[in-house]
Each structure stands twice: as structure tokens, then as C-alpha cells.
Design a protein around this motif. Structure first.
Motif, PDB file in Angstrom:
ATOM      1  N   LEU A  69       0.855  -1.174   0.000  1.00 46.80           N
ATOM      2  CA  LEU A  69       0.000   0.000   0.000  1.00 46.80           C
ATOM      3  C   LEU A  69       0.893   1.227   0.000  1.00 46.80           C
ATOM      4  CD1 LEU A  69      -2.686  -0.962   2.663  1.00 46.80           C
ATOM      5  CD2 LEU A  69      -2.858  -1.130   0.181  1.00 46.80           C
ATOM      6  N   THR A  70       0.694   2.063  -0.983  1.00 47.45           N
ATOM      7  CA  THR A  70       1.462   3.305  -1.059  1.00 47.45           C
ATOM      8  C   THR A  70       0.817   4.345  -0.141  1.00 47.45           C
ATOM      9  OG1 THR A  70       0.130   4.198  -2.868  1.00 47.45           O
ATOM     10  CG2 THR A  70       2.044   2.839  -3.482  1.00 47.45           C
ATOM     11  N   GLU A  71       1.511   5.425   0.079  1.00 49.69           N
ATOM     12  CA  GLU A  71       0.957   6.527   0.873  1.00 49.69           C
ATOM     13  C   GLU A  71      -0.328   7.046   0.220  1.00 49.69           C
ATOM     14  OE1 GLU A  71       0.639   8.954   4.060  1.00 49.69           O
ATOM     15  OE2 GLU A  71       2.199   7.448   3.780  1.00 49.69           O
ATOM     16  N   GLU A  72      -0.308   7.132  -1.092  1.00 48.40           N
ATOM     17  CA  GLU A  72      -1.497   7.587  -1.824  1.00 48.40           C
ATOM     18  C   GLU A  72      -2.679   6.630  -1.611  1.00 48.40           C
ATOM     19  OE1 GLU A  72      -2.860   8.870  -6.351  1.00 48.40           O
ATOM     20  OE2 GLU A  72      -0.859   8.043  -6.032  1.00 48.40           O
ATOM     21  N   MET A  73      -2.397   5.343  -1.624  1.00 48.30           N
ATOM     22  CA  MET A  73      -3.462   4.353  -1.401  1.00 48.30           C
ATOM     23  C   MET A  73      -4.003   4.455   0.029  1.00 48.30           C
ATOM     24  SD  MET A  73      -1.625   1.293  -3.495  1.00 48.30           S
ATOM     25  CE  MET A  73      -2.650  -0.032  -2.941  1.00 48.30           C
ATOM     26  N   ASN A  74      -3.128   4.659   0.987  1.00 49.13           N
ATOM     27  CA  ASN A  74      -3.572   4.854   2.378  1.00 49.13           C
ATOM     28  C   ASN A  74      -4.474   6.069   2.484  1.00 49.13           C
ATOM     29  OD1 ASN A  74      -2.301   2.658   3.652  1.00 49.13           O
ATOM     30  ND2 ASN A  74      -0.372   3.767   3.753  1.00 49.13           N
ATOM     31  N   ASN A  75      -4.107   7.141   1.811  1.00 52.13           N
ATOM     32  CA  ASN A  75      -4.935   8.349   1.818  1.00 52.13           C
ATOM     33  C   ASN A  75      -6.288   8.099   1.163  1.00 52.13           C
ATOM     34  OD1 ASN A  75      -2.959   9.821   3.141  1.00 52.13           O
ATOM     35  ND2 ASN A  75      -2.069  10.603   1.244  1.00 52.13           N
ATOM     36  N   MET A  76      -6.287   7.332   0.096  1.00 50.00           N
ATOM     37  CA  MET A  76      -7.555   7.012  -0.575  1.00 50.00           C
ATOM     38  C   MET A  76      -8.455   6.177   0.341  1.00 50.00           C
ATOM     39  SD  MET A  76      -6.746   6.250  -4.571  1.00 50.00           S
ATOM     40  CE  MET A  76      -5.003   5.898  -4.620  1.00 50.00           C
ATOM     41  N   ASN A 108     -17.247   6.421  -5.748  1.00 48.63           N
ATOM     42  CA  ASN A 108     -17.000   5.457  -6.828  1.00 48.63           C
ATOM     43  C   ASN A 108     -15.731   5.783  -7.607  1.00 48.63           C
ATOM     44  OD1 ASN A 108     -19.268   3.945  -6.180  1.00 48.63           O
ATOM     45  ND2 ASN A 108     -20.580   5.097  -7.560  1.00 48.63           N
ATOM     46  N   GLU A 109     -15.486   7.058  -7.824  1.00 47.54           N
ATOM     47  CA  GLU A 109     -14.261   7.482  -8.522  1.00 47.54           C
ATOM     48  C   GLU A 109     -13.018   7.134  -7.712  1.00 47.54           C
ATOM     49  OE1 GLU A 109     -14.453  11.626  -9.553  1.00 47.54           O
ATOM     50  OE2 GLU A 109     -16.358  11.363 -10.599  1.00 47.54           O
ATOM     51  N   VAL A 110     -13.074   7.388  -6.412  1.00 43.69           N
ATOM     52  CA  VAL A 110     -11.933   7.090  -5.544  1.00 43.69           C
ATOM     53  C   VAL A 110     -11.703   5.573  -5.482  1.00 43.69           C
ATOM     54  CG1 VAL A 110     -10.987   7.266  -3.202  1.00 43.69           C
ATOM     55  CG2 VAL A 110     -12.198   9.203  -4.209  1.00 43.69           C
ATOM     56  N   MET A 111     -12.784   4.816  -5.432  1.00 44.37           N
ATOM     57  CA  MET A 111     -12.650   3.350  -5.412  1.00 44.37           C
ATOM     58  C   MET A 111     -11.993   2.839  -6.690  1.00 44.37           C
ATOM     59  SD  MET A 111     -16.131   2.133  -3.501  1.00 44.37           S
ATOM     60  CE  MET A 111     -15.884   0.411  -3.873  1.00 44.37           C
ATOM     61  N   LEU A 112     -12.382   3.374  -7.809  1.00 47.14           N
ATOM     62  CA  LEU A 112     -11.763   2.979  -9.079  1.00 47.14           C
ATOM     63  C   LEU A 112     -10.282   3.336  -9.104  1.00 47.14           C
ATOM     64  CD1 LEU A 112     -14.368   3.913 -11.838  1.00 47.14           C
ATOM     65  CD2 LEU A 112     -13.451   1.644 -11.339  1.00 47.14           C
ATOM     66  N   GLN A 113      -9.977   4.524  -8.632  1.00 45.04           N
ATOM     67  CA  GLN A 113      -8.591   4.975  -8.568  1.00 45.04           C
ATOM     68  C   GLN A 113      -7.780   4.064  -7.638  1.00 45.04           C
ATOM     69  OE1 GLN A 113      -8.381   9.027  -7.277  1.00 45.04           O
ATOM     70  NE2 GLN A 113      -6.197   9.200  -7.663  1.00 45.04           N
ATOM     71  N   PHE A 114      -8.361   3.704  -6.497  1.00 45.60           N
ATOM     72  CA  PHE A 114      -7.684   2.811  -5.558  1.00 45.60           C
ATOM     73  C   PHE A 114      -7.410   1.458  -6.211  1.00 45.60           C
ATOM     74  CE2 PHE A 114      -7.558  -0.505  -2.393  1.00 45.60           C
ATOM     75  CZ  PHE A 114      -6.603  -0.014  -1.513  1.00 45.60           C
ATOM     76  N   ARG A 115      -8.421   0.916  -6.870  1.00 53.23           N
ATOM     77  CA  ARG A 115      -8.249  -0.387  -7.549  1.00 53.23           C
ATOM     78  C   ARG A 115      -7.102  -0.355  -8.548  1.00 53.23           C
ATOM     79  NH1 ARG A 115     -13.998  -0.771  -8.543  1.00 53.23           N
ATOM     80  NH2 ARG A 115     -14.794  -1.740  -6.669  1.00 53.23           N
ATOM     81  N   LYS A 116      -7.056   0.701  -9.340  1.00 48.96           N
ATOM     82  CA  LYS A 116      -5.986   0.825 -10.336  1.00 48.96           C
ATOM     83  C   LYS A 116      -4.619   0.874  -9.668  1.00 48.96           C
ATOM     84  CE  LYS A 116      -8.707   3.163 -13.877  1.00 48.96           C
ATOM     85  NZ  LYS A 116      -8.921   4.429 -14.585  1.00 48.96           N
ATOM     86  N   GLU A 117      -4.496   1.682  -8.616  1.00 47.95           N
ATOM     87  CA  GLU A 117      -3.228   1.792  -7.881  1.00 47.95           C
ATOM     88  C   GLU A 117      -2.851   0.460  -7.240  1.00 47.95           C
ATOM     89  OE1 GLU A 117      -0.664   4.200  -7.021  1.00 47.95           O
ATOM     90  OE2 GLU A 117      -1.514   4.889  -8.902  1.00 47.95           O
ATOM     91  N   PHE A 118      -3.843  -0.178  -6.645  1.00 46.01           N
ATOM     92  CA  PHE A 118      -3.602  -1.456  -5.980  1.00 46.01           C
ATOM     93  C   PHE A 118      -3.097  -2.488  -6.980  1.00 46.01           C
ATOM     94  CE2 PHE A 118      -4.755  -5.584  -4.288  1.00 46.01           C
ATOM     95  CZ  PHE A 118      -4.300  -5.496  -2.987  1.00 46.01           C
TER      96      PHE A 118
END
Length: 80
Positions: A17-24, A53-63
Motif C-alpha cells: 500500500l502506497t501513501e497515496e493508497m492509504n490516503n484514498m 465510486n471514482e476514488v474506489m476505481l482509482q484505488f483499484r488501479k493503484e492497488f
């Protein structure tokens, strides 16, 4: 016996988990809490749902981007 081996392999699996993912994740939790409180107008609720929903999609992509090998291993374990 096979089940124990599989369980141990799952326990050994670590995702990054990146810092960005933790923030999301924090943003998603806060957003969900706001939605549960039910103090929003219908329009605001819809906007917040869309944002969630947008944040969830972004998280999925990062993950997925940061856990290619882990996801591959997870899928292998699930298909055993």
C-alpha cells in the motif's frame, strides 16, 4: 493437510500500500461515514456517491499496479 498449507500461503501473502493508497482508504472511510449519517440532500448524496465510486476505481488501479505479483499469487491460491 492441503488446506493448512493453503492457509499458510494466504497468511504469507503481503500486499503493498502506497501513501497515496492509504490516503484514498481514509477518504473512502470518511466518505462512507458521511453517507451513513444521512444528513445530506439528495443532490449532495449523489455527488458524494459518485466521488466515492471514482476514488474506489482509482484505488483499484493503484492497488493492481503496485501488487501485480501478489495478485497473481492470490489468484493461483484461489484456483488450487
Amino acid at each position: 493437510m492441503m488446506k493448512n498449507i493453503k492457509n499458510n500461503e494466504f497468511l504469507d501473502l503481503r500486499f503493498y500500500l502506497t501513501e497515496e493508497m492509504n490516503n484514498m482508504m481514509l477518504e473512502l472511510l470518511i466518505t462512507q461515514q458521511m453517507l451513513k449519517e444521512n444528513k445530506l440532500s439528495k443532490q449532495d448524496r449523489n455527488l458524494l456517491e459518485n466521488h466515492k465510486n471514482e476514488v474506489m476505481l482509482q484505488f483499484r488501479k493503484e492497488f493492481q499496479k503496485n501488487n501485480v505479483e501478489q495478485i497473481k499469487k492470490y489468484n493461483e491460491l484461489m484456483n488450487k
